[in-house]
Write an enzyme that holds these catalytic residues in place. Structure first.
Site, PDB file in Angstrom:
ATOM      1  N   ASP A 148      16.481 -10.563  18.231  1.00 59.60           N
ATOM      2  CA  ASP A 148      16.056 -10.835  19.614  1.00 59.60           C
ATOM      3  C   ASP A 148      16.858 -11.321  20.703  1.00 59.60           C
ATOM      4  O   ASP A 148      17.678 -12.677  20.309  1.00 59.60           O
ATOM      5  CB  ASP A 148      14.623 -11.463  19.524  1.00 59.60           C
ATOM      6  CG  ASP A 148      13.565 -10.473  19.059  1.00 59.60           C
ATOM      7  OD1 ASP A 148      14.068  -9.445  18.637  1.00 59.60           O
ATOM      8  OD2 ASP A 148      12.365 -10.834  19.279  1.00 59.60           O
ATOM      9  N   ASP A 149      16.715 -11.129  21.824  1.00 60.27           N
ATOM     10  CA  ASP A 149      17.265 -11.992  22.974  1.00 60.27           C
ATOM     11  C   ASP A 149      18.571 -11.829  23.523  1.00 60.27           C
ATOM     12  O   ASP A 149      19.257 -12.458  24.320  1.00 60.27           O
ATOM     13  CB  ASP A 149      16.799 -13.348  22.978  1.00 60.27           C
ATOM     14  CG  ASP A 149      15.357 -13.813  22.621  1.00 60.27           C
ATOM     15  OD1 ASP A 149      14.281 -12.959  23.247  1.00 60.27           O
ATOM     16  OD2 ASP A 149      15.051 -14.704  22.124  1.00 60.27           O
ATOM     17  N   HIS A 206      13.853  -5.246  24.988  1.00 61.76           N
ATOM     18  CA  HIS A 206      13.182  -6.429  25.120  1.00 61.76           C
ATOM     19  C   HIS A 206      12.819  -7.107  26.475  1.00 61.76           C
ATOM     20  O   HIS A 206      12.717  -8.205  26.663  1.00 61.76           O
ATOM     21  CB  HIS A 206      13.682  -7.684  24.216  1.00 61.76           C
ATOM     22  CG  HIS A 206      13.142  -8.673  23.671  1.00 61.76           C
ATOM     23  ND1 HIS A 206      12.028  -8.664  23.020  1.00 61.76           N
ATOM     24  CD2 HIS A 206      13.426 -10.286  23.321  1.00 61.76           C
ATOM     25  CE1 HIS A 206      11.565  -9.588  22.639  1.00 61.76           C
ATOM     26  NE2 HIS A 206      12.584 -10.661  22.944  1.00 61.76           N
ATOM     27  N   HIS A 240      12.595 -10.762  30.162  1.00 58.82           N
ATOM     28  CA  HIS A 240      11.924 -11.781  29.205  1.00 58.82           C
ATOM     29  C   HIS A 240      10.576 -12.417  29.652  1.00 58.82           C
ATOM     30  O   HIS A 240      10.105 -13.485  29.247  1.00 58.82           O
ATOM     31  CB  HIS A 240      12.795 -12.561  28.506  1.00 58.82           C
ATOM     32  CG  HIS A 240      12.291 -12.911  26.990  1.00 58.82           C
ATOM     33  ND1 HIS A 240      11.425 -14.224  26.854  1.00 58.82           N
ATOM     34  CD2 HIS A 240      12.564 -12.577  25.831  1.00 58.82           C
ATOM     35  CE1 HIS A 240      11.107 -14.092  25.479  1.00 58.82           C
ATOM     36  NE2 HIS A 240      12.106 -13.223  24.864  1.00 58.82           N
ATOM     37  N   HIS A 297      17.199 -14.290  15.679  1.00 58.39           N
ATOM     38  CA  HIS A 297      17.742 -14.228  17.081  1.00 58.39           C
ATOM     39  C   HIS A 297      19.169 -14.259  16.980  1.00 58.39           C
ATOM     40  O   HIS A 297      19.761 -15.226  16.101  1.00 58.39           O
ATOM     41  CB  HIS A 297      17.066 -15.465  17.689  1.00 58.39           C
ATOM     42  CG  HIS A 297      15.498 -15.365  18.004  1.00 58.39           C
ATOM     43  ND1 HIS A 297      14.894 -15.793  16.788  1.00 58.39           N
ATOM     44  CD2 HIS A 297      14.899 -15.090  18.791  1.00 58.39           C
ATOM     45  CE1 HIS A 297      13.544 -15.888  17.162  1.00 58.39           C
ATOM     46  NE2 HIS A 297      13.479 -15.223  18.335  1.00 58.39           N
TER      47      HIS A 297
END
Length: 706
Positions: A76-77, A127, A131, A228
């Site tokens: 993620d991210d 995603h 965020h 991540h």
């Protein structure tokens, strides 16, 4: 039209900064995280089902599980320029596929990493763009987050995706009455929501061993593992992968994309048409804004160093100058008492020529005054002649420009010391005497006086008053100590006739004849000094249009003079000393610094809009404080009232932008070859202007005082 190109460049600069703020989550960022809520509205099959929720256009949403012996690694991210490549390297080493849930802000800044993910067989999921917790957002904001994220994927890798992971999500059994409606809505848009059932908790940085332990499923159970590749230091994640990937393969696990694990068609579909073009344009614009911002930040750092360095140098050297010239026993040499010729070039100075000439008749030093009427059409010469003043002579000539007028006046001068002033300037009784005292030193070839703004009762006048006292006169003290005075001001300057004749007199090669002649004198080996007590009161422009015209000529003329004398940098002797000290300082402080100075205000605006607001304001006020200290010291040296400094903050915000546009226009003129057209236009006007008889001295102009 003169404002158009500089204004467009300024707008483009602001647009790039806004785009940077946009993709760095500095505008719409929402860091709120909703606390858990009840689960009464969430179907049991979702709470007790798998981590993949398919609510696409069906009346019965379903939860799917990953088959045994299948591991779906998710990151993620990202993408992150430091950690994502290392994660990709580890996956490639062990022939493992994964799913990367990217944010639009990061993907737009690092599109090459998104392309690499796709090229190496990984799957991409959304995603959101920046965020936020979608439970706090409206449906229009949710649509925007997804649409912008897809736009970036189209521009970066030419694809769309049907996979989505909500920010701040967890296991399926954590779904509640706030997040479930969002999941249903996103499903109705055609997305599969991907949660996880194995959390490595690598964001806590518990150590590589702990990450491996938490990422390992029980037995042979299929699992979606959350990791991540961005959001901080991910070195432990990378270290954990080096052990986790081969270890799980030895246990019979296969690392697959989500659709591979579920036996479904790929989540990727090609982007095309307008969406593809828009995506590429957006990603390209982001790349330009990132590069431009990097350059601007570097420029801002340069500005910071220049501001502190310049003001520090000015304070120290101005203090040294004041101690020197005001100290006991200081003398330029024997007092200069010989008569002086004062040249007053005048073109259509009807409104002020009488005051100028009358102020000279009150001089406490013996002078002759020569007014050179440069083809005036308003009776300027007639006004002077009608005053019937002793030792005031009028020379008439066809309009040929200021350098020609000064050279003509020099040819008629009776004395070896020559003072030059403008037709709109007023001298104090002691000005000429103070101005010529440095000629007691035979090495001195020219002297710069202290030009002061007389019409300071308007806002523009007050700003120029600050500029003259702080920027010009404080600068001259510094240059005097360094021995590289760049300009003898046209309003108040004195020359040895011998020095002028050695360098060929006033030149018409540039629009700044005063800067040109000063540099020529330096190169010829003469000292050029500053006489702070030789005050002259000049009429500064009172409108933006007049100010523009004056400063455009000054700035462009200065560039011309620097270019004309550029060979001094590689020459020897006095010319080389000036070229290696004076020219770099003039180029830095009079050309480069003013062009970059508005970055201070641009980044102030950027910080106020995008943050960090507090730090930005503190930094800007710090720069202003340094300027205020220097201005206060300059005012003290000149004996000026401090009340005028009240307008200093506003001057820095507004006046500096005007000077920036003027200087930028000068650069554009030079770079586009506008110099020849500009000079030709000026000379054409001179030819068309009606001239009087000749350039001789009028015999009947020597009249007794009435």
């Amino acid at each position: 039209m003169r404002y158009l190109l500089p204004s467009l460049l300024l707008v483009a600069l602001l647009a790039m900064l806004m785009l940077r703020g946009y993709v760095h989550s500095e505008i719409l960022a929402d860091h709120r995280v909703r606390p858990p809520a009840g689960t009464g509205q969430v179907p049991d099959r979702i709470l007790k089902g798998g981590p993949v929720i398919d609510a696409r256009g069906t009346t019965t949403p379903k939860a799917l599980r990953v088959p045994d012996h299948k591991l779906v690694l998710t990151f993620d991210d990202g993408p992150d320029p430091q950690w994502t490549p290392k994660v990709l390297d580890e996956l490639k080493r062990y022939d493992a596929h994964a799913v990367f849930f990217v944010t639009g802000t990061m993907a737009s800044r690092h599109p090459g990493l998104v392309r690499r993910m796709v090229d190496e067989g990984h799957e991409i999921g959304l995603h959101t763009f920046n965020h936020p917790d979608l439970a706090y957002q409206s449906r229009s904001r949710i649509d925007w987050e997804l649409t912008q994220n897809q736009l970036v994927l189209a521009g970066a890798a030419g694809i769309r995706t049907s996979l989505f992971r909500p920010p701040y999500s967890s296991f399926a059994d954590a779904m509640d009455d706030e997040s479930w409606p969002v999941t249903e809505y996103i499903g109705s848009l055609g997305y599969i929501t991907v949660l996880n059932n194995t959390d490595s908790e690598d964001w806590k940085r518990p150590g590589a061993s702990a990450i491996i332990e938490r990422a390992t499923p029980e037995g042979t159970r299929g699992s979606i593992v959350l990791m991540h590749d961005s959001g901080g230091d991910r070195s432990q994640t990378v270290t954990a992968l080096r052990t986790f990937l081969p270890q799980m393969k030895e246990r019979g696990y296969q690392f697959a994309n989500l659709t591979e694990a579920l036996g479904a068609p790929s989540a990727h579909t090609p982007a095309s048409g307008v969406e593809l073009l828009q995506g590429k344009a957006f990603v390209g614009a982001v790349a330009v804004s990132e590069s431009a911002t990097t350059v601007l930040v570097g420029g801002l750092a340069v500005i910071g160093v220049l501001v502190i360095g310049r003001f520090g140098l000015m304070l120290v050297l101005s203090f040294a100058h004041a101690r020197k010239v005001r100290g006991r026993g200081f003398s330029w040499g024997a007092p200069v008492t010989e008569p002086v010729t004062v040249l007053v070039p005048a073109y259509n100075e009807r409104e002020c020529i009488a005051s100028t000439v009358r102020s000279l008749t009150k001089s406490d030093h013996p002078i002759e005054v020569i007014v050179i009427d440069d083809g005036s059409t308003d009776g300027t010469a007639d006004i002077v002649e009608a005053m019937w003043l002793r030792d005031v002579h009028v020379v008439r000539q066809v309009n040929g420009g200021k350098p020609a007028a000064l050279n003509n006046g020099l040819a008629h001068a009776s004395h070896d010391l020559v003072v030059m002033m403008d037709g709109d300037t007023v001298f104090e009784p002691s000005t000429v005497r103070e101005l010529v005292q440095p000629f007691g030193d035979p090495r001195v070839g020219a002297v710069a006086g202290n030009a002061k703004v007389g019409n300071r009762d308007t806002l523009i006048g007050a700003w120029q008053h600050i500029e003259y006292v702080m920027g010009f006169n404080l600068d001259r003290r510094m240059y005097d100590v360094l021995g590289c005075m760049p300009t003898i001001p046209g309003a108040v300057g004195a020359f040895r006739r011998q020095a002028l004749e050695r360098v060929g007199g006033m030149s018409e090669d540039t629009l700044a004849e005063d800067t040109d002649i000063t540099m020529a004198l330096h190169r010829d080996g003469w000292r050029v000094v500053y006489a702070e007590r030789a005050r002259a009161w000049t009429e500064a422009p009172e409108s933006v249009q007049q100010l523009w015209s004056q400063r455009y000529r000054w700035s462009y003329g200065t560039m011309q003079a620097i270019w004309k004398h550029r060979r001094a940098v590689v020459e020897s002797g006095p010319s080389g000393r000036f070229g290696r000290v004076g020219l770099p300082l003039v180029s830095l402080f009079m050309v480069l610094f003013p062009l970059l100075a508005p970055l201070i205000d641009v980044f102030l605006l950027y910080g106020l809009v995008f943050g960090p607001t507090r730090n930005t304001i503190i930094a800007w006020l710090g720069v202003l404080a340094v300027q205020a200290v220097c201005a206060a010291y300059a005012f003290r040296l000149d004996g000026e009232r401090m009340i005028h400094l009240v307008s200093l903050p506003l001057q820095q915000i507004l006046y500096r932008q005007l000077m920036y546009v003027v200087l930028l226009q000068s650069w554009i003129t030079a770079l586009t070859g506008g110099r020849l057209r500009w000079q030709k236009l000026r000379r054409t006007g001179a030819v068309e202007a009606p001239g009087a008889t000749t350039g001789r001295r009028s015999d009947d102009s020597r009249r007794p005082v009435a």
